[in-house]
Write a protein that holds these residues in place. Structure first.
Motif, PDB file in Angstrom:
ATOM      1  N   ALA A   1       0.848  -1.197   0.000  1.00 37.50           N
ATOM      2  CA  ALA A   1       0.000   0.000   0.000  1.00 37.50           C
ATOM      3  C   ALA A   1       0.879   1.242   0.000  1.00 37.50           C
ATOM      4  CB  ALA A   1      -0.909  -0.011   1.229  1.00 37.50           C
ATOM      5  N   HIS A   2       0.819   2.018  -1.068  1.00 31.41           N
ATOM      6  CA  HIS A   2       1.722   3.155  -1.218  1.00 31.41           C
ATOM      7  C   HIS A   2       1.086   4.499  -0.867  1.00 31.41           C
ATOM      8  CE1 HIS A   2       4.759   0.551  -2.685  1.00 31.41           C
ATOM      9  NE2 HIS A   2       4.171   0.290  -3.833  1.00 31.41           N
ATOM     10  N   THR A   3      -0.076   4.468  -0.244  1.00 33.86           N
ATOM     11  CA  THR A   3      -0.699   5.703   0.233  1.00 33.86           C
ATOM     12  C   THR A   3      -1.031   5.518   1.708  1.00 33.86           C
ATOM     13  OG1 THR A   3      -2.973   5.006  -0.255  1.00 33.86           O
ATOM     14  CG2 THR A   3      -1.740   6.089  -2.031  1.00 33.86           C
ATOM     15  N   PRO A   4      -1.101   6.594   2.476  1.00 30.05           N
ATOM     16  CA  PRO A   4      -1.451   6.454   3.896  1.00 30.05           C
ATOM     17  C   PRO A   4      -2.778   5.740   4.107  1.00 30.05           C
ATOM     18  CG  PRO A   4      -0.536   8.624   3.498  1.00 30.05           C
ATOM     19  CD  PRO A   4      -0.707   7.986   2.156  1.00 30.05           C
ATOM     20  N   ARG A   5      -3.811   6.130   3.362  1.00 33.45           N
ATOM     21  CA  ARG A   5      -5.114   5.486   3.550  1.00 33.45           C
ATOM     22  C   ARG A   5      -5.057   3.995   3.239  1.00 33.45           C
ATOM     23  NH1 ARG A   5     -10.480   8.922   1.934  1.00 33.45           N
ATOM     24  NH2 ARG A   5     -10.337  10.477   3.619  1.00 33.45           N
ATOM     25  N   GLY A   6      -4.351   3.649   2.172  1.00 33.11           N
ATOM     26  CA  GLY A   6      -4.212   2.240   1.832  1.00 33.11           C
ATOM     27  C   GLY A   6      -3.498   1.473   2.926  1.00 33.11           C
TER      28      GLY A   6
END
Length: 387
Positions: free
Chosen positions: A21-26
């Motif tokens: 997961a390369h985004t904070p939310r992910g």
């Protein structure tokens, strides 16, 4: 042994999904869902302790959400005095280098005669808010695992089971502690990735977006224009006199000019909702706006030219505008819009114009006096942001 193998696989799976997961939310969602599955829960949440605001803010709710619970809530937060173990207990026991322990709570308020399993030396007062929340949302028990990042209490991982399901035990709490450590490592990796991503799309001198960020955003904007007709406007600016400033006063003064103009560009661009202010490189800057009508973009660009001329160093700015809201022909690519704006900027520079030139308007120079007046609020906003 089978149970140990399953838990080992769960730990590996959690680490892998968070790494992917390369985004904070992910990353937050992967952490909550992975921990929920690993502990056999029905619901999980990840929260962060915002010290400056004195609150525990929920980042993600995953699994079987109760009424009113959102997956990524904007403002679901709880004063930390309602959950003092996240501040007092962590600060006193774990932030100094000790190992954090997870604990279990139930809707009945006690497990095996102990108000909070795993919280040594702390009484029922620390559980009342969580017990009330369990009852209110129809959950029977939860395990709470503190997350410690960089030696400091960061937040907590919370996993719950519904009424009627087996209550979490001491082994579950110990396993939750392990999962929290994996989550902490995943969050740290995501933060590093975000920092690298930010650096990759940010001009280090001015703090504005860079050319790479503009290329990405402009491609997206043109696609949106082709899909739904959204107005896309590009303002390209060339800062006049930078070479003279560098040669006469030195590069430190030249850098200060770039920074000052970058600040003016950012503040003017803020008048166009969602606009991207960027430094393309050297003495070239731009504003990218999606949505506002072209006349509003022209008004802001004219104001930008006026403000640039008031800087104590430099010779103002040459400004060109291209917008899909003007008769410039079909815009089938970001490159075409960029070339039109750039050509308008060259015309402004050649004419030594202190006001913007707009593509598709026969080289017309749009004068600030000719532009429709701003609202008093907009005037006050820019007046207060003068350099």
């Amino acid at each position: 042994m089978g149970g140990d193998d399953a838990r080992l696989r769960a730990v590996v799976s959690l680490a892998q999904t968070m790494a992917a997961a390369h985004t904070p939310r992910g990353s937050w969602r992967a952490a909550a869902l992975g921990a929920c599955e690993a502990l056999g829960g029905s619901f999980a949440a990840l929260s962060v302790w915002e010290r400056g605001r004195g609150r525990l803010r929920v980042l993600v709710n995953a699994g079987e959400r109760a009424e009113g619970e959102e997956e990524f809530p904007e403002e679901e937060a709880y004063p930390v005095h309602q959950f003092p173990e996240i501040t007092e207990f962590l600060h006193e026991r774990w932030a100094g280098g000790g190992e954090p322990d997870a604990w279990v709570e139930t809707a009945d308020g006690a497990v095996g005669g102990t108000p909070c399993v795993g919280v040594r030396g702390y009484g029922r007062g620390y559980c009342q808010q969580r017990v009330a929340a369990l009852r209110r949302r129809g959950r029977g028990c939860c395990v709470v695992a503190p997350i410690v990042l960089h030696g400091r209490a960061w937040g907590e991982l919370y996993v719950a089971r519904p009424v009627g399901q087996p209550v979490f035990g001491r082994e579950d709490a110990d396993f939750a502690t392990v999962l929290a450590a994996v989550v902490a490592a995943g969050i740290s990796q995501t933060e590093r990735f975000e920092e690298v991503r930010k650096l990759a799309f940010t001009d280090p001198l001015t703090g504005l977006a860079n050319r790479r960020a503009v290329d990405v955003r402009l491609d997206e904007a043109v696609e949106r224009h082709r899909a739904d007709g959204a107005v896309v406007s590009l303002v390209v600016c060339d800062l006049n006199g930078l070479k003279r400033v560098n040669d006469t006063h030195g590069h430190a003064v030249g850098d200060r000019l770039l920074e000052r103009f970058g600040s003016v560009l950012s503040r003017c661009g803020a008048m166009l909702p969602g606009a991207l202010a960027a430094r393309l490189g050297g003495d070239e800057f731009c504003l990218l706006a999606v949505g506002p009508e072209v006349d509003e973009v022209i008004r802001v660009a004219a104001e930008l030219c006026e403000r640039a001329a008031e800087l104590e160093i430099g010779d103002g700015v040459a400004c060109g505008i291209a917008s899909t809201g003007d008769p410039i022909g079909p815009v089938v690519s970001a490159r075409r819009l960029f070339r039109l704006a750039d050509a308008a900027q060259y015309r402004a520079k050649a004419a030594r114009s202190t006001e913007p030139v707009v593509a598709g308007r026969d080289g017309e120079v749009i004068r600030l006096a000719d532009a429709p007046p701003r609202s008093p609020h907009d005037r006050r906003h820019l007046r207060g942001s003068r350099p």
